[in-house]
Design an enzyme around this catalytic site. Sequence first.
Site, mmCIF file in Angstrom:
data_model
loop_
_atom_site.group_PDB
_atom_site.id
_atom_site.type_symbol
_atom_site.label_atom_id
_atom_site.label_comp_id
_atom_site.label_asym_id
_atom_site.label_seq_id
_atom_site.Cartn_x
_atom_site.Cartn_y
_atom_site.Cartn_z
ATOM 1 N N CYS A 81 -0.746 42.455 -45.706
ATOM 2 C CA CYS A 81 0.555 42.208 -45.086
ATOM 3 C C CYS A 81 0.894 40.728 -45.095
ATOM 4 O O CYS A 81 0.418 39.970 -44.244
ATOM 5 C CB CYS A 81 0.565 42.743 -43.652
ATOM 6 S SG CYS A 81 2.144 42.492 -42.814
ATOM 7 N N CYS A 104 2.810 39.663 -41.945
ATOM 8 C CA CYS A 104 1.967 39.499 -40.761
ATOM 9 C C CYS A 104 1.134 38.213 -40.828
ATOM 10 O O CYS A 104 1.033 37.463 -39.841
ATOM 11 C CB CYS A 104 1.017 40.688 -40.619
ATOM 12 S SG CYS A 104 1.774 42.300 -40.730
ATOM 13 N N ASP A 105 0.523 37.976 -41.978
ATOM 14 C CA ASP A 105 -0.513 36.946 -42.061
ATOM 15 C C ASP A 105 -0.151 35.726 -42.900
ATOM 16 O O ASP A 105 -0.884 34.725 -42.884
ATOM 17 C CB ASP A 105 -1.802 37.573 -42.617
ATOM 18 C CG ASP A 105 -2.311 38.688 -41.723
ATOM 19 O OD1 ASP A 105 -2.151 38.575 -40.496
ATOM 20 O OD2 ASP A 105 -2.848 39.676 -42.246
#
Length: 309
Positions: free
Chosen positions: A135, A138-139
């Site tokens: 992701c 997300c990261d």
Amino acid sequence: MKSVDYDLVIIGGGPAGLTAGLYAARARLNAVLIEKIVPGGQVVTTDWVENYPGFPKGISGPDLVQKMTDQAKRFDLDIQNNEVAALDLSDPIKKITLSDGMITTHTIIIATGASPKKLGVPGEDTFWGKGVSTCATCDGPFYRDLVVAAVGGGDTAVQESLFLTKFARKVYLVHRRDRLRAAAILQERALANDKIEFICDSVVSGINGLTNVETVSVKNVKTGDITDLSVDGCFIWVGIFPNTAFVPELIKLDEHGFIAVDGNMQTSVPGVYAAGDVRGTPLRQIATAVGDGAIATFSADHYLQKAGK
């Protein structure tokens, strides 16, 4: 028809499930949508969506999901957070075992989507969630001014690699073939981005480090040569597998493990339908998932009307 808790139970809250729920709510069916975490599925982790009609400038994945959710709730769709553990489809009245009890229904739409595949290489599990991710949304921010590897060659891999360049100073995009599979416009953007270095005809054979990811081992599939690239993280986009752990053997799957359906989204069990990425389909996109969800609810409603006569 015998008394049940619901006319229709929709399992999964991605675009397919939310669309099925919207159509069910507008048809005034006694329906519930069950989602394990929050509505949205993989779209929640998608930075930017450009190929869904109606948004000329594109829209972020989370924003699109929120609009879909709000629209379904406007028609009073019942959305519940719960997890399906098992299905009993041996009787026309279907039994659904949840984490906190059991419910009954005449019809079911399975819209549980799919999850990212892993590479299956040394170090992947060791650093999963601690330097290995699927992701970028997300990261990606954790890798500001750092170097990362990305693995894959399809739309998701290329689009997410482009997103990573907002943060990372360099992205190695590793692909096992000699050319990408992504849409032409995405390839053009990636090729024009000087932060992305393509490593073709290659696979990641290992992810290495002590307490953090330090290198990835990259093997050329034609020569067998192995090179260690110094990176701070590794993002993997090499395909998906269906979320069907709770699906009983009565429901026929295709050769890849996805649920087999006909043109009405009907599975091998009467009254049970599948929609979106969990079903066997040549294209897994938001647009196709939405179409599947609409057809599935239409079919379920027709089944209920026919059975009620």
